[in-house]
Structures are given as structure tokens and as C-alpha cells.
Write an enzyme that holds these catalytic residues in place. Structure first.
Site, PDB file in Angstrom:
ATOM      1  N   GLN A  76       0.733  -1.064  -0.066  1.00 37.09           N
ATOM      2  CA  GLN A  76      -0.234  -0.042   0.086  1.00 37.09           C
ATOM      3  C   GLN A  76       0.960   1.364   0.018  1.00 37.09           C
ATOM      4  O   GLN A  76       0.237   2.334  -0.384  1.00 37.09           O
ATOM      5  CB  GLN A  76      -0.942   0.127   1.174  1.00 37.09           C
ATOM      6  CG  GLN A  76      -2.066  -1.084   1.063  1.00 37.09           C
ATOM      7  CD  GLN A  76      -3.094  -0.802   2.200  1.00 37.09           C
ATOM      8  OE1 GLN A  76      -2.706  -1.430   3.385  1.00 37.09           O
ATOM      9  NE2 GLN A  76      -4.105  -0.054   2.001  1.00 37.09           N
ATOM     10  N   LEU A 123      -7.661   1.837   3.106  1.00 34.23           N
ATOM     11  CA  LEU A 123      -6.952   3.227   2.649  1.00 34.23           C
ATOM     12  C   LEU A 123      -6.868   3.323   1.139  1.00 34.23           C
ATOM     13  O   LEU A 123      -6.482   4.288   0.583  1.00 34.23           O
ATOM     14  CB  LEU A 123      -5.729   3.382   3.687  1.00 34.23           C
ATOM     15  CG  LEU A 123      -5.882   3.386   5.061  1.00 34.23           C
ATOM     16  CD1 LEU A 123      -4.476   3.361   5.648  1.00 34.23           C
ATOM     17  CD2 LEU A 123      -6.665   4.706   5.350  1.00 34.23           C
ATOM     18  N   HIS A 168      -3.551  -8.232   1.080  1.00 33.10           N
ATOM     19  CA  HIS A 168      -2.633  -7.169   0.093  1.00 33.10           C
ATOM     20  C   HIS A 168      -1.362  -7.699  -0.322  1.00 33.10           C
ATOM     21  O   HIS A 168      -0.887  -7.318  -1.037  1.00 33.10           O
ATOM     22  CB  HIS A 168      -2.483  -6.019   1.112  1.00 33.10           C
ATOM     23  CG  HIS A 168      -3.477  -4.930   0.982  1.00 33.10           C
ATOM     24  ND1 HIS A 168      -3.946  -4.237  -0.005  1.00 33.10           N
ATOM     25  CD2 HIS A 168      -4.277  -4.427   2.335  1.00 33.10           C
ATOM     26  CE1 HIS A 168      -5.002  -3.452   0.425  1.00 33.10           C
ATOM     27  NE2 HIS A 168      -5.129  -3.524   1.758  1.00 33.10           N
TER      28      HIS A 168
END
Ligand code: NI
Length: 200
Positions: A76, A123, A168
Site C-alpha cells: 500500500q 486506505l 494485500h
């Protein structure tokens, strides 16, 4: 009078020596859905104690605090390494807070087949949320920031955070896990009842 440092110079070329051991923490830019780094499996980290890894962790902690999220995975922040960090507030974990946990090369295994649907946000998909099925109870293992093997079990919201963050590392975002895309949308358009529901 000392000789000039350099012919014609009005000030020294290197006025302030840099202090190599002082790392100023930085807030990193968060990758949003569509960026290839979020769709690519991340690489294992061989040495969690290496200085460049330490620096990344410091910056990830700072970035997570700034963003006000529960967890963050290295892809991320555009770094394709297998490391996640998260903290679970007491109110989301039956009154027991889980302080900041850093996990390198994490592995998850469901304890049984029970799944729960709940809303998640990310996010990397700002402003959106959707209902995602997750295992209710998982066993986790990984390596801590000081290089020790650690393991445990997690249920409910804690288990959900682990599954979301570990996804992720495999290039998976929560919409890819959703069963009903009608629950996917902008939080500010989803109505008071949904907006009040807990999100990651
Ligand atoms: Ni996320």
C-alpha cells in the site's frame, strides 16, 4: 583569517554535516486501487532487522497514524515486501486492545469453516466500503520486527484485519472477495445505518 574553502565561494559548500543515524520519519504516499503494486504478490523479507526495513516500518507506522487506519501492508506504500502492521482498538475486540503488531512473512490458516460478513474499508479505496465474508477464526504465524518467530489465534474483527492485510500481500483487494457488489459503494452515499457500521 582561514583560507576560503573554494575559490570564489561565499559560503562553505557543505555547511551542515548530515547526521547519518538520525532518520526523520516520513508520511508515505498510499497506492490506490488500479496501481499495479496492489495487484502483484509481494516478496518475502529475509532480514526484518535490516536498516532499510527498519526505516520502512517507522514510516509505515507514521503513515498509518496519519491516515487513521487500523492496518497497513507494505504494497500500500508502493513497497512489494511481505510485511503488515496493525493495531486493534479495545472497542473492536471484546474490550481487549491489541497494541501495534508488526508481522513479516505472515501466514494464515482458518481454524474452521465459519465465515462472517461485515463491512470493510481500505486506505487504498478511499471513501468506499463493502460487505466482505471472512473466516471468523484463524491461526496466524510470522516473524516479528526483531526477527523472532511468533504465532497466535485471532477471531472476529482481529481475524478480519489479518485476512484483509494478508490479502494485500497476495495482490488481493477486498472487492475481489465480495459476494454481493450491491453492498459496495461510497460511504457517504450508503445512508446513516451503513455509515455507522464499523469499517476497517
Ligand atoms: Ni486495505
Amino acid at each position: 583569517m582561514p583560507p576560503p574553502l573554494c575559490e570564489g565561494a561565499t559560503r562553505p559548500l557543505h555547511p551542515a554535516p548530515r547526521r547519518p543515524h538520525v532518520h526523520r520519519m516520513a508520511i508515505l504516499k498510499i497506492a490506490r486501487m488500479g496501481h499495479p503494486v496492489l495487484a502483484t504478490p509481494a516478496r518475502p523479507v529475509d532480514d526484518p532487522t535490516a536498516p532499510e526495513v527498519r526505516r520502512l516500518l517507522d514510516d509505515m507506522v507514521e503513515t498509518l497514524r496519519d491516515a487513521g487506519g487500523v492496518g497497513l501492508a507494505a504494497p500500500q506504500v508502493h513497497v512489494p515486501w511481505r510485511v503488515i502492521l496493525y493495531a486493534v482498538p479495545a472497542a473492536r475486540n471484546a474490550g481487549v486492545a491489541i497494541p501495534l503488531r508488526i508481522l513479516f512473512n505472515p501466514e494464515l490458516e482458518p481454524v474452521d469453516d465459519a465465515m462472517v460478513e461485515a463491512r470493510e474499508a481500505c486506505l487504498s479505496l478511499p471513501g468506499l466500503s463493502g460487505s466482505v465474508p471472512r473466516y471468523r477464526h484463524v491461526r496466524w504465524r510470522g516473524v516479528s520486527a526483531d526477527g523472532q518467530a511468533i504465532e497466535g489465534e485471532a477471531t472476529d474483527f482481529h481475524a478480519r484485519v489479518l485476512q484483509h492485510e494478508c490479502d494485500h500481500l497476495d495482490g488481493v483487494l477486498y472487492p475481489m472477495r465480495m459476494r454481493d457488489l450491491r453492498t459496495f459503494g461510497f460511504v457517504d452515499a450508503q445512508g446513516a445505518e451503513v455509515a455507522a457500521a464499523p469499517v476497517d
